[in-house]
Structure formats: C-alpha cells, structure tokens
Motif scaffolding. Structure first.
Motif, PDB file in Angstrom:
ATOM      1  N   GLU A  78       0.461   4.094  -2.822  1.00 41.35           N
ATOM      2  CA  GLU A  78       0.078   5.476  -2.504  1.00 41.35           C
ATOM      3  C   GLU A  78       1.152   6.471  -2.939  1.00 41.35           C
ATOM      4  OE1 GLU A  78      -0.694   5.014   1.646  1.00 41.35           O
ATOM      5  OE2 GLU A  78      -2.497   3.822   1.272  1.00 41.35           O
ATOM      6  N   GLY A 109       7.838  -6.826  12.751  1.00 41.61           N
ATOM      7  CA  GLY A 109       9.187  -6.418  12.395  1.00 41.61           C
ATOM      8  C   GLY A 109       9.256  -5.423  11.247  1.00 41.61           C
ATOM      9  N   LEU A 136       0.811  -1.226   0.000  1.00 44.31           N
ATOM     10  CA  LEU A 136       0.000   0.000   0.000  1.00 44.31           C
ATOM     11  C   LEU A 136       0.840   1.269   0.000  1.00 44.31           C
ATOM     12  CD1 LEU A 136      -2.948  -1.070   2.327  1.00 44.31           C
ATOM     13  CD2 LEU A 136      -2.977  -0.740  -0.143  1.00 44.31           C
ATOM     14  N   SER A 137       1.942   1.274   0.733  1.00 41.28           N
ATOM     15  CA  SER A 137       2.745   2.505   0.763  1.00 41.28           C
ATOM     16  C   SER A 137       3.319   2.803  -0.623  1.00 41.28           C
ATOM     17  CB  SER A 137       3.862   2.396   1.801  1.00 41.28           C
ATOM     18  OG  SER A 137       3.293   2.455   3.100  1.00 41.28           O
ATOM     19  N   SER A 172      -6.957  -6.998   6.766  1.00 42.65           N
ATOM     20  CA  SER A 172      -5.825  -6.307   7.381  1.00 42.65           C
ATOM     21  C   SER A 172      -5.451  -7.033   8.657  1.00 42.65           C
ATOM     22  CB  SER A 172      -6.160  -4.852   7.719  1.00 42.65           C
ATOM     23  OG  SER A 172      -5.130  -4.320   8.557  1.00 42.65           O
ATOM     24  N   ASN A 173      -4.193  -7.431   8.740  1.00 43.05           N
ATOM     25  CA  ASN A 173      -3.685  -8.074   9.956  1.00 43.05           C
ATOM     26  C   ASN A 173      -2.941  -7.084  10.831  1.00 43.05           C
ATOM     27  OD1 ASN A 173      -4.662 -10.609   9.243  1.00 43.05           O
ATOM     28  ND2 ASN A 173      -2.852 -11.046   7.996  1.00 43.05           N
ATOM     29  N   GLY A 174      -3.181  -5.789  10.603  1.00 48.55           N
ATOM     30  CA  GLY A 174      -2.407  -4.802  11.351  1.00 48.55           C
ATOM     31  C   GLY A 174      -1.007  -4.718  10.779  1.00 48.55           C
ATOM     32  N   GLN A 175      -0.071  -4.303  11.602  1.00 49.44           N
ATOM     33  CA  GLN A 175       1.279  -4.073  11.094  1.00 49.44           C
ATOM     34  C   GLN A 175       2.057  -5.374  10.950  1.00 49.44           C
ATOM     35  OE1 GLN A 175       2.822  -0.435  12.482  1.00 49.44           O
ATOM     36  NE2 GLN A 175       4.929  -1.128  12.492  1.00 49.44           N
ATOM     37  N   THR A 178       7.187  -1.935   9.000  1.00 43.98           N
ATOM     38  CA  THR A 178       6.616  -0.630   9.326  1.00 43.98           C
ATOM     39  C   THR A 178       5.342  -0.352   8.545  1.00 43.98           C
ATOM     40  OG1 THR A 178       7.980   0.458   7.646  1.00 43.98           O
ATOM     41  CG2 THR A 178       8.858   0.399   9.890  1.00 43.98           C
ATOM     42  N   ASP A 179       4.838  -1.320   7.769  1.00 46.91           N
ATOM     43  CA  ASP A 179       3.593  -1.071   7.041  1.00 46.91           C
ATOM     44  C   ASP A 179       2.571  -2.152   7.402  1.00 46.91           C
ATOM     45  OD1 ASP A 179       1.806   0.233   5.427  1.00 46.91           O
ATOM     46  OD2 ASP A 179       2.892  -0.099   3.547  1.00 46.91           O
ATOM     47  N   GLU A 180       1.346  -1.905   6.961  1.00 47.82           N
ATOM     48  CA  GLU A 180       0.268  -2.848   7.219  1.00 47.82           C
ATOM     49  C   GLU A 180       0.432  -4.124   6.394  1.00 47.82           C
ATOM     50  OE1 GLU A 180      -3.184  -0.147   6.561  1.00 47.82           O
ATOM     51  OE2 GLU A 180      -4.305  -1.770   7.504  1.00 47.82           O
TER      52      GLU A 180
END
Lengths: 404, 404
Positions: A263, A339, A259-260, A333-336, A341-343
């Motif tokens: 975007e 280890g 996603l990062s 989405s499993n959250g972050q 820094t992204d979802e």
C-alpha cells in the motif's frame, strides 16, 4: 464451447441459489452442474443449494467457488496401515455424502444444525509420502515440490499425507464439516495443518472475478473446466495408475502479502509489478479486464508496455507447453501477527492440473526467479497431493481403487 | 414493543437485502433501521445493503449482525497527544462514512473495489489507559476489568487504547475496511491486535439465533435494542461526562473452545453443562428454544432440572440488578494451533451495556467461579472500551465532544 456455456448457465443458477440461501430458504435438491443446467434456466424459483456428490470426478474442482473454504492436511499415525486408512476413507465418504445433501447428523459439534449446505463440497487427496509408506508406487506426476528461491516455508503448515478441501457459502456449516472430518479421521490420522480462506460474495455468486487482498482482479483468463468432461488440463485420462483415472493433482501455496509495503508503493509501481491496471484489471495499455494481453507490445520508444518482470508476463502459460492449470484460490487473514503490527494475510493459492511437472513447477520457477511481485510476498505453505477420482455411487468410497 | 416490532420488520428487509447482495445486485441506498421500517415492508423490490452512518448512537450495536466482523485495537504511539488523535478520529470519520455508503475510494488496497458494502458498519471506542494518558477523567463505568479465575489471557491480544469494530456481509469488503482503518490510523497509533469473526448466513439474515462452535443456540433471550431509542440497558442517557451521552460500553472476550473434549462428552453431559438441549436449544425439560426457563423447576425426586452449575443458570441476569446486556458475539477459527493437533477456534464474546460494573462483571464472576462450561473453554482475550456516541452529521466526528 458447450462446456463453457453450461458452466455459465449454472453460475446464473448458483447466484440465485446463494440468494435463496442467504434469505434463509431451504430450497435445495441436487442439480448436477453439467448434466442438467437447463433446469436452472427454466425453473428460477427452485435453485440449487447443493452440489452433486457422486460422479467420475470429485466435486469442488470444476464447481463454482463458494465464499468459504477450509483446507486440512493429516499425516498417517505411526501404526496406521491400509486397513485403518480404508476405514477412515469409508467414514469420510459417508460424511461427505451426508453433508453434500444438507444432512448434518454427522457433525459431532451440532454447529451446522439448522444451516443450509450452501453449495458444500468435499475434495480428498493423498500425498506422496503416504504412498511410499504403504509401499504403493507413486504416479509420476506426484513429485515432491522442489525448493523455490524465496520460499519461507512453515514446515508444520506444509506437506502432509492426506488432503481435504471443504467449501461452503456458510462459514458455520463449513465449521461443522471441519469438525466432522476431524472426528471421523479417528486415530488413524494425525492432524497436520488447517487453513481457512474466504472470497467475496460477488466473486462466488457470479462470473465476476474477485479481487485478492492486494486489490488485483484474480482469476482473469482462468481456464474453463467442466465436471462433465474428461481429459484436458485438469482431469487425468491416463489409466496408469488406474486408481488416478478421473482424478487430478492439487498444489496449495499460502502466500503471505506484505500489505503495508504494497500500500506504500505508488500506483504506477503497483500496476507495473502486476502488469495490469489495479483499477480495472485491464492489461497495461488496455481498457477492460477481458482485453487480450499483448506481451510483445512496445511504446513509441520501443520499451515493452508490460515490463520484463511483471507478474502476468511470467505467470502466463507458454503456448503448447501444457502449462495450463485451473486456479481456485482463496484469501486468508489470521488477524494481526503475534508480536507484530500488521495483518497476517494473503492468498491461499490453489491450482488443479493434470501434471504439475509441466504446469505449476515451470511457471513457479519463472515467478520465483524474477517476479516483481516477490518483494511484496512470501510463500509460507507448500503442498502437493494426488486428488482421487470421484465416488461414483453408494457402493464406492474414496480411494477404493487405490486401497480396496 | 414498538422497538421490537420495527426491528423485526427490518430483519425481514435485511434478509431480502442479503439475498439481493448475494445475487450480485446493486440495489442499495440507506434505509435507517428504526426510522423507516415500513419502507422494507412496502417496497420489497428495493432492499437495503447499507446502514445509515449518522445518528445519536453509532451503528453496529443495535443493527443486525452481518456474517463477518473484524475487531481491532490500537495503542497511542509514544508521541501521540490530543492533536494527532483528533486527526486520526477525523480521518476515520471520513473512512466510516464513505464505506457505509459503498464508496471504496478510501481503501488503500483496492480489495473492496467492485464489492457491495453488505450492511457495513464501523464502531469506535476508547480505552481507560488512553484517557489516563491524556489527563481526561475516566467515566466511572470504565473500569479495568478484574482478573477472573481461569483466564489465560494473551496480553498482546487484550486491552488497548482504541477499539474499532467493523462488520459486513462480505469478507472482501471487510478486508478493504480493515486496510483503510489501519492506513488512516497513521503514525498516531500502534496496532495492538485484530480478531476476525464470523456467523452463519441464516443467523445474520433472519431472526434465527445462530449456533456457536459448540453447537449451542447462541443469543436466546438476548435483549431487544433500537438505535432510535435512548437509555435502557445499552445507551448512556447520563450527561456525566457529556462526551459519553448516547454512547455505551463494550466488553470483548475471546473464548477458546476445547472442541475435541467437548465432542467427546456425551449428550447428557453437554445438555446439563449448558442447561439446554443442544438439538433444539430448549431449556432442560422444555421443548422449544423460546420456552421460558424455569430455574426453580425440580424433578419428582426434588432435584433441580437445571443443575446448579449449568451455564444458563449462572448467566441469567438477576432481576432488577441491572445485569442486562446486549450480546453480539461472533465465532472464530484460526485453523490449527501451531504445534498442536486441534483447531484454535471458539467465540469472540461481545457485549454492549450501559454499565459493565452491574452487568458483565457480576455475571462473569459467577461464571468464572462455577460454570460447568469452564472445563471446555478458556478466555484468551479480555478488553473493555467506552463506545463513543454517534456522529450526528457531516460536521461532526468521532469523539468531538471528548477531544474537540
């Protein structure tokens, strides 16, 4: 057209039902989607919160997509044979039937007690490995999926002997259903993986197509399928083997989205990657989501409006090739990432089709080879199952024609 | 009592709002929960889908709990000082204000485009380590949480310099909010962890207390807090430091539940572990969830009705000791544990309080020492943050009194 219209009527009823459920009202009794759609139109004050369990086809395929889904896979335990599997299938039939009607006494955790079913459905399938193990010939369409270029599969979260899809508009009700299915699997099955997905409220309660986590309007040009029909792109009409008549095949692929990176790409790149305008969902050069896609269109310089490697060009079913499938995907989405820094987020792609060999596989081969979207995604789960026909009455159970 | 009544009125409005949202209707404009509760009663056809952003206190604390929440934590990047942090806080203020009103143009992924806010709230806090780093004296209540016996903390999913809580009744809208917060954090912050939680529809839209994944009615005897009030168990009334006046403290603990073990325990064991009947939520020996708990009650043989180590006995706030806190917990499920055979699921315990030293810490010490529930749970996340006061108007921003 009749099937499409009755589905539309039902969706209107469904929206009101979800509204009633959200208001905490208990108003349900079964309203079979394709047998009594007019009831939703004539009696707006009594709306369905339940989906009929019995039928020639299983629920959870042609029915509207609730906001939440859990997908579970199990393997046969070492000592499990036909007898133990039959017992599990019979217990699961009772669980599915109870939960479909809002009876939560089968939930060992009691979490769902006091919640409404929220259009609950349970859908059961079997994997090719299980059939091999029990010495049952595989139906020809139940292939092992080939390895696709670019796949980064998590082995522990792929494949499996048994498949269960659970859907509900209430995440708590769904949690109770997951516990009931796990509990009643007993010692016959070893849990292999569980994926949880969600959709937006609007996309689950109206005919609006929801957006996936990349912001793409997802589900445009999806095919219309009715639970009251037979044959077509989804339902198996062919009596060889007889135990699959009325069933289907499901393909599930978990696609992680970067996603990062997505975007960080500019709007033109994003639109050309998909072949649609992100803002409207319209094909490039068109205005509305529902505008027809003209893949042959060129601009004044003769360049294709929709690039060669645009997702929608490659994903579009080739006419007359039997590539059509019913998509029924969920976001996750499993959250972050541990280890990172992204979802850890993306799409649980789910398709139902009569024959994956002519539909999912050739389409996915094209996508894996040259889809512009590939640099923003990676497939981490892959699975295929034969979806059993519906449980027709109280004497029937999942897979009776297969195991009985 | 006035606060409690106005909250109840609002909850009625909220249920209808969620119903309207579920029906895909767009009917929102802000209706501040505690300033105009009568509007919900007198104008039932126009229901709120938004929560007012501006106020002396942040939203997302005293407001009703939507069905979905994401909790994010960030650390300051190595080179981040007051200037970069100020810029992030100002960007976040704009993001929160836009999303609260349903303006999704701040979402870099466009996923939320076309979805309604669903009572969206964003709540921001700061950690003690960040204050140390910037050379700002910690408020006395902002301690580092002590190590509690039995904790099995995941270091990467605990602690942190900055905290953001995001809530919405629409999981897709919430996903866009997570992306917006991550994107606008810029290079100033390094994402540390993200946890996603859910509640049932009924518990989010009515005054019903929802069940957690162990089937316990959760939230009974929770305190009533109004966003229009000051002081009390949650809001800080004390001007030392002045930048915390109107703020609060939040404690977040992820508690994994060993669900298969819990479900294998018999009903009597489960009830005595909690001190309530699972079926009704009533205290042992009583009939209704709302029946008063008499911890001194004994049976005919003189044995305590509620065992010594029952969860509710140890969790009950000691009278006059300032132990009261507002609980605002969510369930979570990450699907199946990698390499295991059961779900990674449980509770994201969230409490808001004026002073964790007199409330959360002593209560948790009692629980950690002897709660019968401990054999079925393990804490894997622990975090505490100072929750900033509200953003009062368009010129204000998160932490202006701290950083400005």
């Amino acid at each position: 057209m009749a099937g499409k219209n009755s589905r539309r009527s039902f969706l209107v009823g469904s929206a009101a039902a979800a509204a009633a459920a959200a208001a905490g009202l208990s108003v349900g009794r079964e309203l079979a989607p394709d047998t009594a759609p007019e009831a939703a139109t004539t009696a707006p004050s009594v709306q369905p919160t339940t989906v009929e369990f019995h039928g020639a086809h299983q629920p959870g395929i042609a029915d509207p997509t609730p906001t939440h889904a859990s997908f579970l896979s199990f393997d046969l335990a070492a000592e499990t044979g036909r007898t133990q599997l039959t017992q599990t299938m019979q217990r699961w039939t009772a669980v599915a039937s109870a939960l479909a009607s809002g009876d939560t006494s089968v939930d060992p955790s009691s979490v769902s007690s006091g919640s409404g079913p929220g259009m609950f459905t349970m859908t059961v399938g079997v994997g090719g490995g299980m059939l091999d193990r029990l010495g049952i010939a595989r139906p020809e369409p139940l292939i092992d999926l080939p390895a696709f270029p670019g796949d980064r599969l998590d082995h522990d979260a792929s494949y499996g002997d048994i498949f269960v899809q659970l859907c509900s508009n209430d995440a708590i009700y769904l949690s109770g259903a997951v516990r009931a299915v796990r509990r009643t699997a007993g010692d016959a099955l070893v849990p292999r993986w569980q994926l949880n997905g969600f959709r937006g409220v609007a996309a689950s309660t109206s005919s609006t197509n929801g957006r996936n986590l990349m912001g793409q309007v997802d589900g445009t040009n999806n095919i219309a399928v009715s639970r009251g029909s037979s044959g077509g792109a989804v339902w198996i009409d062919d009596p060889s083997p007889e135990w699959m008549q009325g069933g289907s095949y499901v393909v599930l692929r978990r696609i992680r989205m970067l996603l990062s990176e997505w975007e960080s790409a500019d709007g033109v790149t994003r639109d050309r990657t998909i072949g649609r305008h992100t803002s409207s969902g319209a094909p490039l050069g068109a205005r509305d989501e529902s505008d027809p896609v003209d893949l042959a269109a060129v601009d004044t310089s003769g360049t294709l409006t929709t690039p060669d490697d645009a997702h929608i060009r490659l994903a579009a079913p080739r006419r007359g090739a039997g590539e059509e499938m019913l998509r029924r995907s969920y976001s996750y989405s499993n959250g972050q990432i541990a280890g990172g820094t992204d979802e850890d987020a993306g799409l649980i792609f789910v398709s139902y089709q009569r024959d994956p060999r002519t539909s999912f596989v050739p389409v996915q081969r094209r996508l894996a080879e040259s889809d512009a979207l590939n640099r923003f995604t990676e497939a981490t789960t892959s699975a295929i199952f034969a979806v059993l026909p519906g449980v027709v009455d109280d004497d029937d159970w999942y897979g009776r024609r297969l195991l009985g």
